[in-house]
Design a protein around this motif. Structure first.
Motif, mmCIF file in Angstrom:
data_model
loop_
_atom_site.group_PDB
_atom_site.id
_atom_site.type_symbol
_atom_site.label_atom_id
_atom_site.label_comp_id
_atom_site.label_asym_id
_atom_site.label_seq_id
_atom_site.Cartn_x
_atom_site.Cartn_y
_atom_site.Cartn_z
ATOM 1 N N ASP A 269 54.775 9.135 11.537
ATOM 2 C CA ASP A 269 56.040 9.869 11.660
ATOM 3 C C ASP A 269 57.055 8.867 12.190
ATOM 4 N N PHE A 270 57.862 8.297 11.282
ATOM 5 C CA PHE A 270 58.757 7.235 11.705
ATOM 6 C C PHE A 270 59.799 7.725 12.706
ATOM 7 N N ASN A 271 60.271 8.948 12.565
ATOM 8 C CA ASN A 271 61.245 9.469 13.514
ATOM 9 C C ASN A 271 60.660 9.523 14.919
ATOM 10 N N ALA A 272 59.429 10.001 15.030
ATOM 11 C CA ALA A 272 58.769 10.046 16.338
ATOM 12 C C ALA A 272 58.546 8.636 16.873
ATOM 13 N N TRP A 273 58.128 7.745 15.972
ATOM 14 C CA TRP A 273 57.907 6.356 16.369
ATOM 15 C C TRP A 273 59.175 5.733 16.925
ATOM 16 N N LEU A 274 60.262 5.804 16.151
ATOM 17 C CA LEU A 274 61.496 5.132 16.545
ATOM 18 C C LEU A 274 62.089 5.766 17.804
ATOM 19 N N THR A 275 62.001 7.076 17.908
ATOM 20 C CA THR A 275 62.513 7.750 19.098
ATOM 21 C C THR A 275 61.787 7.261 20.345
ATOM 22 N N HIS A 276 60.459 7.205 20.265
ATOM 23 C CA HIS A 276 59.698 6.707 21.421
ATOM 24 C C HIS A 276 60.034 5.244 21.687
ATOM 25 N N TYR A 277 60.052 4.447 20.643
ATOM 26 C CA TYR A 277 60.246 3.009 20.813
ATOM 27 C C TYR A 277 61.601 2.711 21.450
ATOM 28 N N ALA B 105 52.334 -6.475 31.059
ATOM 29 C CA ALA B 105 51.319 -5.437 31.251
ATOM 30 C C ALA B 105 51.927 -4.052 31.068
ATOM 31 N N HIS B 106 53.142 -3.854 31.562
ATOM 32 C CA HIS B 106 53.835 -2.576 31.366
ATOM 33 C C HIS B 106 54.159 -2.367 29.881
ATOM 34 N N MET B 107 54.531 -3.425 29.193
ATOM 35 C CA MET B 107 54.796 -3.315 27.761
ATOM 36 C C MET B 107 53.525 -2.959 26.999
ATOM 37 N N LYS B 108 52.400 -3.517 27.412
ATOM 38 C CA LYS B 108 51.130 -3.193 26.774
ATOM 39 C C LYS B 108 50.770 -1.723 26.986
ATOM 40 N N GLN B 109 51.021 -1.219 28.177
ATOM 41 C CA GLN B 109 50.771 0.201 28.438
ATOM 42 C C GLN B 109 51.613 1.076 27.533
ATOM 43 N N ASP B 110 52.872 0.714 27.370
ATOM 44 C CA ASP B 110 53.744 1.494 26.482
ATOM 45 C C ASP B 110 53.295 1.354 25.037
ATOM 46 N N PHE B 111 52.880 0.137 24.634
ATOM 47 C CA PHE B 111 52.369 -0.076 23.278
ATOM 48 C C PHE B 111 51.212 0.869 22.985
ATOM 49 N N ASN B 112 50.335 1.047 23.936
ATOM 50 C CA ASN B 112 49.180 1.931 23.744
ATOM 51 C C ASN B 112 49.585 3.400 23.652
ATOM 52 N N ALA B 113 50.807 3.717 24.078
ATOM 53 C CA ALA B 113 51.294 5.095 24.021
ATOM 54 C C ALA B 113 52.170 5.352 22.801
ATOM 55 N N PHE B 114 52.368 4.344 21.947
ATOM 56 C CA PHE B 114 53.190 4.534 20.751
ATOM 57 C C PHE B 114 52.622 5.647 19.878
ATOM 58 N N PRO B 115 53.484 6.378 19.164
ATOM 59 C CA PRO B 115 52.992 7.312 18.136
ATOM 60 C C PRO B 115 52.166 6.554 17.096
ATOM 61 N N PRO B 116 51.303 7.259 16.352
ATOM 62 C CA PRO B 116 50.371 6.589 15.435
ATOM 63 C C PRO B 116 51.056 5.644 14.450
ATOM 64 N N TYR B 117 50.489 4.459 14.357
ATOM 65 C CA TYR B 117 50.986 3.397 13.487
ATOM 66 C C TYR B 117 49.788 2.586 13.016
ATOM 67 N N SER B 118 49.828 2.152 11.776
ATOM 68 C CA SER B 118 48.768 1.290 11.272
ATOM 69 C C SER B 118 49.391 0.138 10.503
ATOM 70 N N GLY B 119 48.849 -1.057 10.711
ATOM 71 C CA GLY B 119 49.354 -2.225 10.017
ATOM 72 C C GLY B 119 49.477 -3.410 10.944
ATOM 73 N N PRO B 120 49.688 -4.602 10.395
ATOM 74 C CA PRO B 120 49.800 -5.812 11.213
ATOM 75 C C PRO B 120 51.104 -5.860 11.993
ATOM 76 N N THR B 121 51.070 -6.564 13.119
ATOM 77 C CA THR B 121 52.256 -6.751 13.956
ATOM 78 C C THR B 121 52.321 -8.211 14.393
ATOM 79 N N PRO B 122 52.656 -9.122 13.467
ATOM 80 C CA PRO B 122 52.678 -10.541 13.831
ATOM 81 C C PRO B 122 53.822 -10.882 14.774
ATOM 82 N N HIS B 123 53.551 -11.841 15.659
ATOM 83 C CA HIS B 123 54.522 -12.364 16.618
ATOM 84 C C HIS B 123 54.623 -13.873 16.405
ATOM 85 N N PHE B 124 55.854 -14.392 16.285
ATOM 86 C CA PHE B 124 56.025 -15.821 16.025
ATOM 87 C C PHE B 124 57.062 -16.421 16.966
#
Length: 238
Positions: A139-147, A207-226
């Motif tokens: 649900d992209f709306n839920a995802w973006l709202t949370h993010y 660590a706080h960002m990781k906690q929030d990441f784990n609370a994101f609405p459902p998402y599947s796919g790669p998340t590369p960081h460069f």
């Protein structure tokens, strides 16, 4: 809201912290684009051995360009077959001594304030952590709202952060005959240099960002960081 054109370039020797792309060519060519307000040229960053940065991955671009426009129509004009960007892709291809592959995407720019941005108008070079969410949210709306609600306030607390932008997809017209990227969302956090980025990534805020990441609405796919070395071009509107 600004529109940003991403030109992503991959090459045969991806995986090295160097690029076959000449940034001076890109700087000069970018300044010829009508309606462009600013641009950034990203090249692979050399990171300290002790830095907790993502290792350069096979999918890391050897160059990523961002071209910013205040008006989507002006951006689309530059993207047409006889427009400035078509010529730039040709010049990059002919100048490189390795095989290149390109991808294009236009995205809406969502900037967020940082405590100490510095003078971006007179900044020549910085270090950027580029992030892309290349899969899909259920649900992209839920995802973006949370993010948007929860994650930027945490990212803005990273020590030494200068800039913070989040990008979301836009539909657009293009005459470029290169593949279109369909990345759901991109992020950019910017620091003075690789050492400052490494310090930020080792801070307790992660660590706080990781906690929030784990609370994101459902998402599947790669998340590369460069980590990327970023060269700035600031222009007056034409």
């Amino acid at each position: 809201m600004e529109a940003c054109f991403f030109l992503l370039i991959h090459c045969d020797d991806t995986g090295k912290t160097s690029s076959p792309i000449d940034p001076s060519l890109l700087d000069a060519a970018s300044r010829e684009i009508q309606g462009l307000t600013r641009f950034v040229i990203h090249l692979p960053a050399e990171s300290p051995d002790s830095a907790p940065l993502s290792k350069t991955h096979a999918s890391s671009p050897c160059c990523a360009l961002q071209w910013y426009f205040d008006d989507l129509g002006l951006l689309e004009t530059a993207l047409q077959t006889d427009g400035a960007m078509h010529g730039i892709v040709d010049r990059i291809t002919h100048a490189a001594k390795v095989n290149l592959t390109f991808a294009q995407q236009v995205m809406a720019v969502r900037p967020f304030a940082t405590p100490n941005p510095g003078d971006a108008d007179h900044c020549a070079e910085r270090c950027t952590y580029l992030v892309s969410y290349e899969g899909e949210a259920e649900d992209f709306n839920a995802w973006l709202t949370h993010y948007i609600t929860h994650h930027p306030p945490l990212m803005a607390q990273l020590p030494g952060i200068r800039e913070l932008e989040i990008y979301t997809r836009l539909d657009y017209r293009s005459g470029l005959s290169i593949p279109r990227a369909t990345t759901m969302q991109r992020n950019k956090v910017v620091f003075d240099d690789p050492e400052a980025l490494a310090t930020a990534l080792a801070s307790p805020i992660r660590a706080h960002m990781k906690q929030d990441f784990n609370a994101f609405p459902p998402y599947s796919g790669p998340t590369p960081h460069f980590p990327m070395r970023s060269i700035y071009g600031n222009l007056k509107p034409t």
